[in-house]
Design a protein around this motif. Structure first.
Motif, short mmCIF file in Angstrom:
data_model
loop_
_atom_site.label_atom_id
_atom_site.label_comp_id
_atom_site.label_asym_id
_atom_site.label_seq_id
_atom_site.Cartn_x
_atom_site.Cartn_y
_atom_site.Cartn_z
N GLY A 90 49.01 12.30 69.27
CA GLY A 90 47.85 13.17 69.30
C GLY A 90 47.06 13.04 70.58
O GLY A 90 47.41 12.26 71.48
N SER A 91 45.99 13.81 70.68
CA SER A 91 45.09 13.75 71.82
C SER A 91 43.72 14.24 71.39
O SER A 91 43.59 14.97 70.39
CB SER A 91 45.61 14.58 72.99
OG SER A 91 45.63 15.97 72.66
N THR A 92 42.69 13.84 72.13
CA THR A 92 41.34 14.28 71.85
C THR A 92 40.54 14.25 73.14
O THR A 92 40.84 13.46 74.05
CB THR A 92 40.68 13.39 70.78
OG1 THR A 92 39.42 13.93 70.42
CG2 THR A 92 40.48 11.97 71.29
N VAL A 93 39.55 15.10 73.23
CA VAL A 93 38.69 15.17 74.41
C VAL A 93 37.48 14.26 74.20
O VAL A 93 36.82 14.32 73.14
CB VAL A 93 38.25 16.61 74.70
CG1 VAL A 93 37.26 16.64 75.87
CG2 VAL A 93 39.45 17.48 75.01
N LEU A 94 37.19 13.42 75.18
CA LEU A 94 36.07 12.49 75.12
C LEU A 94 34.97 12.97 76.07
O LEU A 94 35.25 13.28 77.23
CB LEU A 94 36.51 11.08 75.52
CG LEU A 94 37.72 10.50 74.79
CD1 LEU A 94 38.13 9.19 75.44
CD2 LEU A 94 37.41 10.30 73.31
N THR A 95 33.75 13.01 75.58
CA THR A 95 32.60 13.33 76.43
C THR A 95 31.58 12.22 76.23
O THR A 95 30.74 12.27 75.32
CB THR A 95 32.00 14.70 76.07
OG1 THR A 95 33.02 15.69 76.12
CG2 THR A 95 30.90 15.07 77.05
N PRO A 96 31.66 11.15 77.03
CA PRO A 96 30.80 9.99 76.82
C PRO A 96 29.34 10.31 77.06
O PRO A 96 28.99 11.13 77.91
CB PRO A 96 31.33 8.97 77.83
CG PRO A 96 32.03 9.78 78.86
CD PRO A 96 32.59 10.97 78.16
N ALA A 97 28.49 9.63 76.29
CA ALA A 97 27.05 9.86 76.37
C ALA A 97 26.32 8.75 77.11
O ALA A 97 25.10 8.83 77.29
CB ALA A 97 26.48 9.99 74.96
N ALA A 98 27.07 7.70 77.52
CA ALA A 98 26.43 6.58 78.21
C ALA A 98 27.37 6.01 79.25
O ALA A 98 28.59 6.16 79.16
CB ALA A 98 26.02 5.50 77.21
#
Length: 581
Positions: free
Chosen positions: A176-184
């Motif tokens: 699988g795969s997923t998009v990460l958008t870090p907040a810190a």
């Protein structure tokens, strides 16, 4: 740099199994009435016809599903042979058969051969075990600025269930795969543990997030089971490196590159997915190409030298000479005798336990000024298209180089930070490699002691058990602490490492080579034999073949950030070469 591969109980050693049982049909009778006539009759029978001899063996007594296995047999004095057990029918007097390993189970192959004097049977048995899961996980790109995204992708083989931990959680599909958008800002570790009939495997990757506008100067370090085809790795720190054809966007990211603070330069196996279109560095003689035989305590790497742009985090080193290990191009297809006779060839994933080596130690080039003018004993060769290689000189610009020294900024050294590890070890570990020393807020030297290294040898002094060891050094590429203490018992297998009855908590004293700084340092030695089979990182030790040296290998880094400042570079804490911790 020195390293060893842990020999696991699950069958890394090659083995053969031969089982033979004789079935003899012996003729009786004869007209003689005394002992002498009976002996003569038996002697005549043995001379005229010998019972067949049968040898039957498998290449390994146990293999995992999908791994190669072979059956080999040979006979003498046989007129016919019949197979039974897991195979059947008439067989030739000698042969080899590739066996199926698709299904878990135990398989016995028997062969009975006959002639007029009798028959003999032999059998061989092998087991097919469930394959250990394979896990690959990576985040692309591995470093981002706050507010931008990265993609986490993973895949597993031979796994029935996978679970996430660290900066994510829950059950996961095998692919699988997923998009990460870090907040810190900071480091986020994504770990995936997969289980199957053959056991459990854990792999991790690290996403580094920096503030907008700052040069990204930090990447993740992972200690896990290594790349595909690596087995038995222990205490091997890995990073990912991006290579590009100079000045272009033709790039490839290579994972599981062995991080080594005890050598200088980037070396990658030709079997990795290098970007196409790169250029080899020419030799000094017309029609030749530059090659290198890099020598380590554990063996040598042979291969070509080519230029690449090297990218890590937000850092870029342009047109860096890189060794391509085991390059099959005609010029480099075989190492010259002066190289191959120097030790063991570690130019494969199986031997190296990695896809390459990145040396980020105290030096800038791997040879330096000596190789500019001297060809005798030089590691550099110039090779013709016919693979005729001769030792040669190499300019500083053409020598395999520490890529950190080539960065535009953050180029004076590195900081390697790993968490503490208990004596029982751990099945995985993540840390960080920060580029630069005293160049940004995350790499400042404050209260750490500075240990100057001898600029000629890159060594300092360790005192242990009244031994003054002036050729000591700190090296993440050595996967155990190498020092000599005959009071510590050896392991049962391999017996060239230390296995104390209980965990030892020891102390030595390190000193700058000038003697200006000296302080005691504590370290731990655990029992290698007592480690569980899934352990990939542990505080272990072994005897040192270098009599005046204490080799502070990777366990020295556990729980203490180590600063490495390159020779000739000046920081607010002093001029390199030095270590600080």
């Amino acid at each position: 740099m020195r390293f060893f591969m842990r020999v696991l109980a699950s069958g890394l050693r090659s083995a053969t199994l031969v089982v033979s049982v004789g079935l003899c049909a012996c003729g009786g009778g004869g007209g003689g009435s005394g002992p002498s006539s009976a002996a003569a009759a038996n002697a005549g029978s043995a001379t005229s016809a010998a019972v067949p001899v049968v040898h039957l063996e498998v290449s390994a007594p146990s293999v995992a599903v999908g791994q190669p296995e072979a059956l080999l047999w040979s006979t003498t004095n046989a007129s016919s042979c019949i197979a039974s057990g897991a195979w059947a029918g008439p067989q030739a007097s000698a042969g080899q058969l590739t066996l199926s390993t698709a299904t878990v189970g135990t398989y016995t192959y028997a062969l009975t051969c006959t002639n007029d004097a009798g028959s003999q049977a032999a059998s061989a048995t092998y087991a097919v075990t469930a394959a250990v899961p394979g896990v690959a996980i990576a985040v692309t790109p591995p470093t981002v600025t706050l507010g931008t995204s990265a993609t986490l992708a993973w895949s597993a083989t031979h796994a029935s269930a996978c679970a996430a931990s660290g900066s994510w959680s829950g059950k996961q599909a095998s692919t699988g795969s997923t998009v990460l958008t870090p907040a810190a800002t900071g480091a986020s570790t994504y770990t995936l543990t997969c289980t199957g009939p053959g056991g459990q495997t854990t792999a991790s990757t690290v996403l580094m997030v920096s503030a907008t506008g700052a040069v990204q100067n930090q990447i993740g370090v992972v200690l896990d089971n290594g790349p595909a085809n690596a087995r038995g790795v222990l205490n091997v720190p890995y990073v990912s490196v991006t290579l590009c054809v100079p000045g272009t966007s033709q790039c490839a990211t290579i994972d599981h590159v062995f991080l080594d603070t005890g050598s200088y330069g980037l070396r990658l196996l030709s079997s990795t997915a290098l970007p196409g279109g790169f250029a080899y560095i020419p030799g000094s003689a017309p029609g030749t190409l530059l090659a290198e035989c890099a020598q380590f305590v554990s063996g040598y790497t042979w291969g070509s030298v080519a230029q690449f742009d090297v990218k890590m985090a937000g850092e870029l080193a342009s047109a860096v000479p890189v060794q391509i290990i085991a390059d099959s191009t005609a010029n480099f297809s075989q190492a010259p005798l002066g190289c191959s006779s120097s030790g063991t060839n570690v130019g494969s994933v199986a031997a190296l336990g990695a896809n390459g080596i990145i040396g980020v130690g105290l030096g800038t080039q791997d040879c330096g000024s000596y190789c500019v003018t001297q060809s005798a004993l030089s590691p550099y060769y110039e090779c013709t298209a016919g693979n005729a290689c001769t030792e040669t000189t190499a300019s500083l610009a053409n020598q395999v180089a520490n890529p950190v020294a080539g960065f535009a900024v953050d180029n004076d050294g590195v900081v390697l930070s790993l968490p503490a590890v208990p004596p029982a070890g751990a099945s995985s570990l993540t840390g960080t490699l920060t580029f630069g020393v005293n160049t940004q807020g995350n790499n400042q030297l404050t209260s750490q002691a500075v240990y100057l290294a001898n600029p000629s040898t890159y060594n300092f002094t360790t005192t242990y058990n009244s031994q003054t060891l002036t050729d000591s050094f700190i090296d993440s590429g050595s996967n155990v602490l190498y020092f000599n203490d005959p009071s510590i018992p050896a392991c049962s297998s391999p017996n060239y490492f230390d296995c104390p009855a209980t965990t030892l908590y020891l102390t030595a004293t390190n000193a700058s080579y000038t003697g200006s700084v000296s302080a005691a340092v504590a370290f731990t030695v655990a029992n290698l034999d007592a480690l569980q089979s899934d352990i990939v990182v542990a505080p272990i030790a072994g005897p040192n073949s270098l009599s005046l040296s204490f080799d502070w290998g990777l366990p020295f880094f556990f729980g203490r950030p180590i600063y490495v400042v390159i020779d000739g570079h000046t920081t607010a804490s002093g001029r390199g070469p030095f270590w600080a911790y």
